[in-house]
Design an enzyme around this catalytic site. Structure first.
Site, PDB file in Angstrom:
ATOM      1  N   ARG A 136     -28.918  93.765 -34.069  1.00 53.81           N
ATOM      2  CA  ARG A 136     -28.600  95.011 -34.795  1.00 53.81           C
ATOM      3  C   ARG A 136     -27.584  94.685 -35.892  1.00 53.81           C
ATOM      4  NH1 ARG A 136     -27.274  96.016 -29.338  1.00 53.81           N
ATOM      5  NH2 ARG A 136     -25.100  96.177 -30.000  1.00 53.81           N
ATOM      6  N   ASP A 177      -7.457 111.647 -58.143  1.00 52.91           N
ATOM      7  CA  ASP A 177      -8.616 111.473 -59.019  1.00 52.91           C
ATOM      8  C   ASP A 177      -8.463 110.352 -60.036  1.00 52.91           C
ATOM      9  OD1 ASP A 177      -9.500 114.082 -57.971  1.00 52.91           O
ATOM     10  OD2 ASP A 177      -7.899 114.855 -59.240  1.00 52.91           O
ATOM     11  N   CYS A 230      -3.530 108.202 -57.422  1.00 53.12           N
ATOM     12  CA  CYS A 230      -3.600 109.666 -57.338  1.00 53.12           C
ATOM     13  C   CYS A 230      -4.939 110.087 -56.732  1.00 53.12           C
ATOM     14  CB  CYS A 230      -3.457 110.283 -58.727  1.00 53.12           C
ATOM     15  SG  CYS A 230      -2.040 109.680 -59.654  1.00 53.12           S
ATOM     16  N   ARG A 233     -16.476 101.809 -24.414  1.00 51.04           N
ATOM     17  CA  ARG A 233     -16.535 102.914 -25.360  1.00 51.04           C
ATOM     18  C   ARG A 233     -17.627 103.856 -24.870  1.00 51.04           C
ATOM     19  NH1 ARG A 233     -17.938 101.645 -31.647  1.00 51.04           N
ATOM     20  NH2 ARG A 233     -19.825 100.858 -30.648  1.00 51.04           N
ATOM     21  N   LYS A 255     -26.432 103.581 -40.503  1.00 54.09           N
ATOM     22  CA  LYS A 255     -25.563 104.750 -40.272  1.00 54.09           C
ATOM     23  C   LYS A 255     -24.567 104.900 -41.428  1.00 54.09           C
ATOM     24  CE  LYS A 255     -22.551 101.760 -37.498  1.00 54.09           C
ATOM     25  NZ  LYS A 255     -22.289 101.275 -36.130  1.00 54.09           N
ATOM     26  N   TYR A 272       2.990 109.317 -60.014  1.00 58.70           N
ATOM     27  CA  TYR A 272       3.838 110.051 -59.068  1.00 58.70           C
ATOM     28  C   TYR A 272       4.913 109.157 -58.475  1.00 58.70           C
ATOM     29  CZ  TYR A 272       0.407 113.847 -58.932  1.00 58.70           C
ATOM     30  OH  TYR A 272      -0.431 114.873 -59.249  1.00 58.70           O
ATOM     31  N   HIS A 292     -23.074  96.254 -26.132  1.00 59.96           N
ATOM     32  CA  HIS A 292     -22.394  95.996 -27.408  1.00 59.96           C
ATOM     33  C   HIS A 292     -21.206  95.072 -27.160  1.00 59.96           C
ATOM     34  CE1 HIS A 292     -21.683  96.819 -31.597  1.00 59.96           C
ATOM     35  NE2 HIS A 292     -20.554  97.455 -31.419  1.00 59.96           N
TER      36      HIS A 292
HETATM   37  C1  LIG Z   1     -22.601  99.953 -36.144  1.00 57.65           C
HETATM   38  C2  LIG Z   1     -23.237  99.237 -35.003  1.00 57.65           C
HETATM   39  C3  LIG Z   1     -23.871  98.004 -35.188  1.00 57.65           C
HETATM   40  C4  LIG Z   1     -23.813  97.239 -36.483  1.00 57.65           C
HETATM   41  O1  LIG Z   1     -22.611  96.512 -36.511  1.00 57.65           O
HETATM   42  P1  LIG Z   1     -22.293  95.473 -37.689  1.00 57.65           P
HETATM   43  O2  LIG Z   1     -21.064  94.814 -37.237  1.00 57.65           O
HETATM   44  O3  LIG Z   1     -22.112  96.308 -38.911  1.00 57.65           O
HETATM   45  O4  LIG Z   1     -23.459  94.583 -37.790  1.00 57.65           O
HETATM   46  C5  LIG Z   1     -24.522  97.442 -34.118  1.00 57.65           C
HETATM   47  N1  LIG Z   1     -24.552  98.057 -32.917  1.00 57.65           N
HETATM   48  C6  LIG Z   1     -23.929  99.231 -32.703  1.00 57.65           C
HETATM   49  C7  LIG Z   1     -23.958  99.854 -31.365  1.00 57.65           C
HETATM   50  C8  LIG Z   1     -23.248  99.860 -33.719  1.00 57.65           C
HETATM   51  O5  LIG Z   1     -22.627 101.022 -33.506  1.00 57.65           O
END
Ligand SMILES: *Cc1c(COP(=O)(O)O)cnc(C)c1O
Length: 393
Positions: free
Chosen positions: A242, A334, A332, A157, A59, A285, A186
């Site tokens: 994951r 840029d 800044c 969440r 992602k 700045y 998760h």
């Molecule tokens: C982004 C995400 C991951 C990956 O997490 P990392 O900590 O980058 O390995 C795994 N599961 C879900 C649901 C996520 O949103």
């Protein structure tokens, strides 16, 4: 070596971003992505996870590394699943010809159900509205769809809240068009080695698995671990892990990692200007930094619009000529300034915002410490106007 730019970048690709590293034509600021490092990290994580399978989470443009090349590199290393946050991200993978299974990690709005199926992504489901929309879209196509049901075990969440598990299990068990191929959750504190909350979540998940089976669901894969869970909690690997941040060679949290993971991203630039300052002269700045002694400052043509946070004002460092030199004065939009010291430098000199040479480096972990954030935010916020140059070997 093959180089390539992100779609949408219209600059001239550098002929060679390796040893000689000529920069992009119009502004010498670029991100160099070592795809072999992503492949090696994927192979390492696949080994750590085995016999569980590896999902490469790509992602947010592959955490800033380029979604398509990052996905291809991870698949070469042994990942068998890809994970995305958005239907659009999954569609980009399909357009590139990637046919590996792709899990969309959160529900899109119900109106996006048909678009998700159109590009053969695997939906995560947890809300009655999305389940209904997906069922309609599947019926319209005349083909049953495999889904991954997400249960909330404490992160609060997204996911089905525990009180609604029986209803969700019954609803999906009765569905003609949706088959629960996966069940997942998760972890909220996987990066905290001894936090008992992880084990409470794992126990709740075990109950969800049992409850789902009691309702006649037969998920072939169950999964719980992100990178930190994969690295710290081998007992929770289940069927699939994951991994995002670890795939890119960054630590999920200070002290959580693996000695053989390699950072894949270097952020490079060349000084656009170098000038002498007398003691007492101030820069940028707000004149927030004053040279305490005669020195030389260099201008780096990158700023907060590129993802160098303004909070690095008088705080961060870059690598120049094998040494770390401090960012001085206000960052800044840029440009930013660095104090090269009496040794000085010249316009065109290479600098490294991330990465380095001759033994000196600045890491995403350094930025995370300076900025009181995590490595994820550092790499994911490198802006789209910074071209990504991908190195294959
Ligand atoms: C982004 C995400 C991951 C990956 O997490 P990392 O900590 O980058 O390995 C795994 N599961 C879900 C649901 C996520 O949103």
């Amino acid at each position: 070596m093959r180089t390539r730019l992100l779609p949408g970048f219209t600059g001239t690709p550098p002929p060679d971003a390796g040893g000689g590293d000529p920069p992009p034509a119009h502004r010498p600021v670029w991100v160099q992505v070592d795809l072999a490092a992503i492949t090696a990290n994927a192979a390492l994580l696949a080994g750590v996870a085995a016999p569980a399978a590896l999902m490469a989470v790509v992602k947010a443009d592959g955490y800033g590394h380029g979604i398509v090349p990052a996905a291809q590199a991870a698949l070469r290393g042994g990942a068998t699943w890809l994970g995305v946050a958005m239907v659009e991200e999954g569609a980009a993978l399909r357009r590139a010809g990637i046919d590996a299974p792709v899990l969309v990690l959160a529900e899109p709005p119900p109106a996006a159900a048909a678009a998700l199926l159109e590009v053969a992504l695997t939906p995560t489901v947890y809300s009655p509205a999305f389940v209904a929309a997906l069922e309609t879209a599947a019926a319209d196509r005349g083909a049953a769809v495999g889904v991954h049901l997400k249960v909330d075990t404490g992160m609060r969440r997204v996911g089905v809240p525990e009180a609604d598990w029986p209803e969700a299990f019954a609803r999906l068990a009765a569905s003609r068009w949706l088959h629960v191929d996966g069940l997942w959750s998760h972890l909220a504190v996987a990066d905290e080695r001894d936090n008992p909350f992880t084990h409470r979540q794992a126990a709740a998940f075990e109950q969800a698995v049992t409850g789902a089976r009691d309702h006649g669901l037969r998920p072939a894969v169950t999964h719980l671990c992100n990178s930190a869970g994969t690295l710290l909690h081998a007992e929770l690997h289940r069927d699939l892990v994951r991994c995002g941040i670890a795939l890119y060679g960054c630590a999920p949290a200070p002290g959580v990692g693996h000695p053989d993971l390699q950072p894949a991203l270097a952020w490079r630039a060349r000084l656009s200007l170098v000038k002498r300052l007398a003691a007492g002269e101030a820069v940028s700045y707000g004149l927030r930094w004053t040279a305490p002694a005669p020195t030389t400052v260099g201008t780096v043509p990158a700023g907060y619009a590129d993802g160098v946070p303004r909070a690095l004002t008088n705080r961060g460092q870059v690598v120049h000529a094998g040494r770390r030199v401090p960012i001085v004065g206000t960052v800044c939009m840029d440009q930013l300034l660095v104090d090269l010291g009496p040794a000085g430098g010249a316009p065109g000199d290479p600098v490294w915002l991330l990465g380095g040479d001759h033994g000196a480096t600045v890491s995403a972990e350094d930025w995370a410490a300076w900025l009181d954030t995590i490595t994820y935010e550092v790499v994911a916020r490198i802006g789209p106007r910074v071209p990504r140059v991908h190195q294959e070997a």
